[in-house]
Design a protein around this motif. Structure first.
Motif, PDB file in Angstrom:
ATOM      1  N   PRO A 171       0.817  -1.190   0.201  1.00 45.08           N
ATOM      2  CA  PRO A 171      -0.039  -0.020  -0.130  1.00 45.08           C
ATOM      3  C   PRO A 171       0.879   1.113   0.015  1.00 45.08           C
ATOM      4  CG  PRO A 171      -1.003  -1.817   1.467  1.00 45.08           C
ATOM      5  CD  PRO A 171       0.435  -2.223   1.087  1.00 45.08           C
ATOM      6  N   ALA A 172       2.013   1.309   0.914  1.00 45.86           N
ATOM      7  CA  ALA A 172       3.024   2.363   0.707  1.00 45.86           C
ATOM      8  C   ALA A 172       3.471   2.747  -0.659  1.00 45.86           C
ATOM      9  CB  ALA A 172       4.022   2.191   1.842  1.00 45.86           C
ATOM     10  N   MET A 173       3.907   1.580  -1.414  1.00 46.18           N
ATOM     11  CA  MET A 173       4.504   1.803  -2.752  1.00 46.18           C
ATOM     12  C   MET A 173       3.389   2.186  -3.548  1.00 46.18           C
ATOM     13  SD  MET A 173       7.493  -1.185  -3.347  1.00 46.18           S
ATOM     14  CE  MET A 173       6.481  -2.539  -2.723  1.00 46.18           C
ATOM     15  N   ARG A 174       2.129   1.500  -3.509  1.00 46.13           N
ATOM     16  CA  ARG A 174       1.040   2.030  -4.220  1.00 46.13           C
ATOM     17  C   ARG A 174       0.825   3.710  -4.283  1.00 46.13           C
ATOM     18  NH1 ARG A 174      -3.565   0.205  -1.454  1.00 46.13           N
ATOM     19  NH2 ARG A 174      -3.375   1.862  -0.319  1.00 46.13           N
ATOM     20  N   ASP A 175       0.624   3.885  -3.045  1.00 44.93           N
ATOM     21  CA  ASP A 175       0.297   5.405  -2.790  1.00 44.93           C
ATOM     22  C   ASP A 175       1.540   6.492  -3.217  1.00 44.93           C
ATOM     23  OD1 ASP A 175      -1.933   4.337  -1.580  1.00 44.93           O
ATOM     24  OD2 ASP A 175      -1.564   4.869   0.446  1.00 44.93           O
ATOM     25  N   LEU A 176       2.681   5.891  -3.119  1.00 44.61           N
ATOM     26  CA  LEU A 176       3.941   6.660  -3.687  1.00 44.61           C
ATOM     27  C   LEU A 176       3.556   6.668  -5.336  1.00 44.61           C
ATOM     28  CD1 LEU A 176       6.775   8.373  -3.406  1.00 44.61           C
ATOM     29  CD2 LEU A 176       7.449   5.628  -3.616  1.00 44.61           C
ATOM     30  N   PHE A 177       3.575   5.786  -5.787  1.00 49.23           N
ATOM     31  CA  PHE A 177       3.426   5.558  -7.169  1.00 49.23           C
ATOM     32  C   PHE A 177       2.155   6.232  -7.888  1.00 49.23           C
ATOM     33  CE2 PHE A 177       3.147   3.766 -11.676  1.00 49.23           C
ATOM     34  CZ  PHE A 177       4.149   4.104 -11.853  1.00 49.23           C
ATOM     35  N   VAL A 178       1.000   5.974  -7.075  1.00 50.49           N
ATOM     36  CA  VAL A 178      -0.146   6.725  -7.862  1.00 50.49           C
ATOM     37  C   VAL A 178      -0.057   8.383  -7.674  1.00 50.49           C
ATOM     38  CG1 VAL A 178      -2.645   7.035  -7.311  1.00 50.49           C
ATOM     39  CG2 VAL A 178      -1.560   4.688  -7.476  1.00 50.49           C
ATOM     40  N   ALA A 179       0.387   8.517  -6.658  1.00 48.22           N
ATOM     41  CA  ALA A 179       0.903  10.228  -6.387  1.00 48.22           C
ATOM     42  C   ALA A 179       1.717  10.725  -7.661  1.00 48.22           C
ATOM     43  CB  ALA A 179       1.413  10.587  -5.206  1.00 48.22           C
ATOM     44  N   ALA A 180       2.730  10.120  -7.956  1.00 43.30           N
ATOM     45  CA  ALA A 180       3.584  10.417  -8.828  1.00 43.30           C
ATOM     46  C   ALA A 180       2.980  10.256 -10.459  1.00 43.30           C
ATOM     47  CB  ALA A 180       5.049   9.819  -9.044  1.00 43.30           C
ATOM     48  N   ALA A 181       2.345   9.274 -10.661  1.00 42.05           N
ATOM     49  CA  ALA A 181       1.663   9.253 -11.838  1.00 42.05           C
ATOM     50  C   ALA A 181       0.344  10.022 -12.159  1.00 42.05           C
ATOM     51  CB  ALA A 181       1.118   7.719 -11.890  1.00 42.05           C
ATOM     52  N   PHE A 197      -1.152  -3.769  -7.118  1.00 48.03           N
ATOM     53  CA  PHE A 197      -0.428  -3.766  -6.149  1.00 48.03           C
ATOM     54  C   PHE A 197      -0.771  -4.848  -4.978  1.00 48.03           C
ATOM     55  CE2 PHE A 197       1.681   0.095  -7.460  1.00 48.03           C
ATOM     56  CZ  PHE A 197       2.854  -0.021  -7.066  1.00 48.03           C
ATOM     57  N   ALA A 198      -2.148  -4.921  -5.035  1.00 52.63           N
ATOM     58  CA  ALA A 198      -2.710  -5.900  -4.045  1.00 52.63           C
ATOM     59  C   ALA A 198      -2.390  -7.425  -4.591  1.00 52.63           C
ATOM     60  CB  ALA A 198      -4.329  -5.998  -3.862  1.00 52.63           C
ATOM     61  N   THR A 199      -2.026  -7.422  -6.005  1.00 51.55           N
ATOM     62  CA  THR A 199      -1.832  -8.735  -6.404  1.00 51.55           C
ATOM     63  C   THR A 199      -0.357  -9.199  -5.942  1.00 51.55           C
ATOM     64  OG1 THR A 199      -3.435  -8.953  -8.349  1.00 51.55           O
ATOM     65  CG2 THR A 199      -1.532 -10.318  -8.686  1.00 51.55           C
ATOM     66  N   LEU A 200       0.566  -8.229  -6.004  1.00 53.18           N
ATOM     67  CA  LEU A 200       1.951  -8.298  -5.809  1.00 53.18           C
ATOM     68  C   LEU A 200       1.962  -8.746  -4.280  1.00 53.18           C
ATOM     69  CD1 LEU A 200       3.186  -5.035  -7.860  1.00 53.18           C
ATOM     70  CD2 LEU A 200       3.700  -7.658  -8.445  1.00 53.18           C
ATOM     71  N   GLU A 201       1.147  -8.076  -3.403  1.00 52.75           N
ATOM     72  CA  GLU A 201       1.422  -8.133  -1.944  1.00 52.75           C
ATOM     73  C   GLU A 201       0.989  -9.618  -1.680  1.00 52.75           C
ATOM     74  OE1 GLU A 201      -0.639  -6.524   1.868  1.00 52.75           O
ATOM     75  OE2 GLU A 201      -1.559  -6.012   0.040  1.00 52.75           O
ATOM     76  N   GLN A 202       0.053 -10.111  -2.229  1.00 55.31           N
ATOM     77  CA  GLN A 202      -0.477 -11.617  -2.022  1.00 55.31           C
ATOM     78  C   GLN A 202       0.625 -12.498  -2.786  1.00 55.31           C
ATOM     79  OE1 GLN A 202      -3.082 -12.600  -0.519  1.00 55.31           O
ATOM     80  NE2 GLN A 202      -3.008 -10.365  -0.050  1.00 55.31           N
ATOM     81  N   ALA A 203       1.243 -12.191  -3.620  1.00 56.40           N
ATOM     82  CA  ALA A 203       2.186 -12.948  -4.070  1.00 56.40           C
ATOM     83  C   ALA A 203       3.256 -13.108  -3.455  1.00 56.40           C
ATOM     84  CB  ALA A 203       3.014 -12.578  -5.847  1.00 56.40           C
ATOM     85  N   PHE A 204       3.771 -11.773  -2.617  1.00 57.66           N
ATOM     86  CA  PHE A 204       4.871 -11.506  -1.708  1.00 57.66           C
ATOM     87  C   PHE A 204       4.473 -12.288  -0.286  1.00 57.66           C
ATOM     88  CE2 PHE A 204       6.931  -8.713   1.573  1.00 57.66           C
ATOM     89  CZ  PHE A 204       8.504  -8.931   1.036  1.00 57.66           C
ATOM     90  N   LEU A 205       3.349 -12.416   0.421  1.00 60.65           N
ATOM     91  CA  LEU A 205       3.052 -12.730   1.546  1.00 60.65           C
ATOM     92  C   LEU A 205       2.467 -14.401   1.521  1.00 60.65           C
ATOM     93  CD1 LEU A 205       0.467 -10.025   2.765  1.00 60.65           C
ATOM     94  CD2 LEU A 205       3.161 -10.512   3.479  1.00 60.65           C
ATOM     95  N   ARG A 206       2.018 -14.798   0.282  1.00 59.67           N
ATOM     96  CA  ARG A 206       1.327 -16.178   0.416  1.00 59.67           C
ATOM     97  C   ARG A 206       2.196 -17.304  -0.021  1.00 59.67           C
ATOM     98  NH1 ARG A 206      -3.104 -15.452   3.562  1.00 59.67           N
ATOM     99  NH2 ARG A 206      -4.382 -13.369   2.838  1.00 59.67           N
ATOM    100  N   PHE A 207       3.126 -16.866  -0.915  1.00 62.28           N
ATOM    101  CA  PHE A 207       4.096 -18.009  -1.191  1.00 62.28           C
ATOM    102  C   PHE A 207       5.561 -18.062  -1.070  1.00 62.28           C
ATOM    103  CE2 PHE A 207       0.474 -16.808  -3.856  1.00 62.28           C
ATOM    104  CZ  PHE A 207      -0.087 -18.133  -3.965  1.00 62.28           C
ATOM    105  N   GLY A 208       6.160 -19.064  -0.929  1.00 70.05           N
ATOM    106  CA  GLY A 208       7.336 -19.070  -0.318  1.00 70.05           C
ATOM    107  C   GLY A 208       7.800 -19.621   1.163  1.00 70.05           C
ATOM    108  N   SER A 209       8.693 -20.164   1.448  1.00 77.55           N
ATOM    109  CA  SER A 209       8.741 -20.601   2.716  1.00 77.55           C
ATOM    110  C   SER A 209       8.634 -19.635   3.803  1.00 77.55           C
ATOM    111  CB  SER A 209       9.944 -21.337   3.192  1.00 77.55           C
ATOM    112  OG  SER A 209       9.967 -21.470   4.377  1.00 77.55           O
ATOM    113  N   PRO A 210       7.574 -19.719   5.062  1.00 75.67           N
ATOM    114  CA  PRO A 210       7.702 -18.691   5.807  1.00 75.67           C
ATOM    115  C   PRO A 210       8.690 -18.397   6.680  1.00 75.67           C
ATOM    116  CG  PRO A 210       6.410 -20.391   6.645  1.00 75.67           C
ATOM    117  CD  PRO A 210       6.873 -20.800   5.209  1.00 75.67           C
ATOM    118  N   GLU A 211       9.791 -19.359   6.582  1.00 78.48           N
ATOM    119  CA  GLU A 211      11.045 -19.436   7.359  1.00 78.48           C
ATOM    120  C   GLU A 211      12.254 -18.873   6.428  1.00 78.48           C
ATOM    121  OE1 GLU A 211      11.318 -23.374   8.858  1.00 78.48           O
ATOM    122  OE2 GLU A 211      10.401 -22.847  10.643  1.00 78.48           O
TER     123      GLU A 211
END
Length: 202
Positions: A54-64, A171-185
């Motif tokens: 969300p922080a990156m989204r808001d930064l980029f939308v403000a610039a765009a 950005f929500a899709t990127l967030e889900q990719a980042f949070l839901r996949f890959g080993s939690p450790e």
């Protein structure tokens, strides 16, 4: 768990200084949650992963919103072993065993679909790197299955995946990719490039 990103913003405009400085103000609501440092190359965000995109989204939308062609380049990380911020980037407790891959794909699709529109269309290409022990290729293929069902998948490219749509859902899709996949450790990283208002035809 804490996470971080090194982000660089490139407005293709003579007034790029004003566009960048005004866009950085969009990070003000996040300053209580993040350590934010800006130098001549990038802005560092270190903090909770659920607020990072969300922080990156808001930064980029403000610039765009300037209407100029803008590009954001970012390296995003969670786990980050050995980094200077290791004490705040590593979970204090052993994380729970993740849900089965099929459940995580379905949950990621439902969650990303709930994102509010921003009115700003963007295109993104990114690469997903789940590091550490475990079946990393299963995690990558699960993430790809999610992306293809996300509603913003455009196509696969060499070494990366391309998304297009409203900035909210992308950005929500990127967030889900980042949070839901890959080993939690393990260490998970994304390399991404975001573009808006490009003069290049599709």
């Amino acid at each position: 768990m804490f996470s971080g990103a090194q982000i660089s913003l490139y407005p293709m405009s003579d007034d790029f200084v004003d566009i960048i400085l005004n866009a950085i103000k969009a990070l003000d609501p996040y300053r209580d949650s993040f350590r934010i440092e800006t130098d001549d190359l990038s802005t560092l965000l270190v903090g909770p992963p659920e607020q990072l995109f969300p922080a990156m989204r808001d930064l980029f939308v403000a610039a765009a919103a300037s209407g100029r062609h803008c590009v954001l380049s970012a390296t995003v990380s969670r786990g980050c072993p050995g980094e200077p911020d290791d004490p705040i980037c590593t979970p204090a407790e052993r994380p729970e065993v993740p849900a089965p891959l099929e459940e995580r794909v379905a949950l990621a699709v439902r969650t990303a679909a709930q994102a509010a529109d921003t009115g700003q269309e963007i295109a993104v290409q990114f690469s997903f790197y789940p590091l550490g022990r475990g079946h990393h290729m299963d995690e990558i293929y699960g993430c790809i299955d999610f992306l293809k069902s996300s509603g913003v998948f455009e196509r696969s490219k060499n070494f990366c995946t391309k998304l297009r749509g409203d900035a909210g859902q992308v950005f929500a899709t990127l967030e889900q990719a980042f949070l839901r996949f890959g080993s939690p450790e393990g260490h998970v990283a994304l390399d991404l490039t975001v573009s808006a208002n490009s003069p290049t035809p599709r």
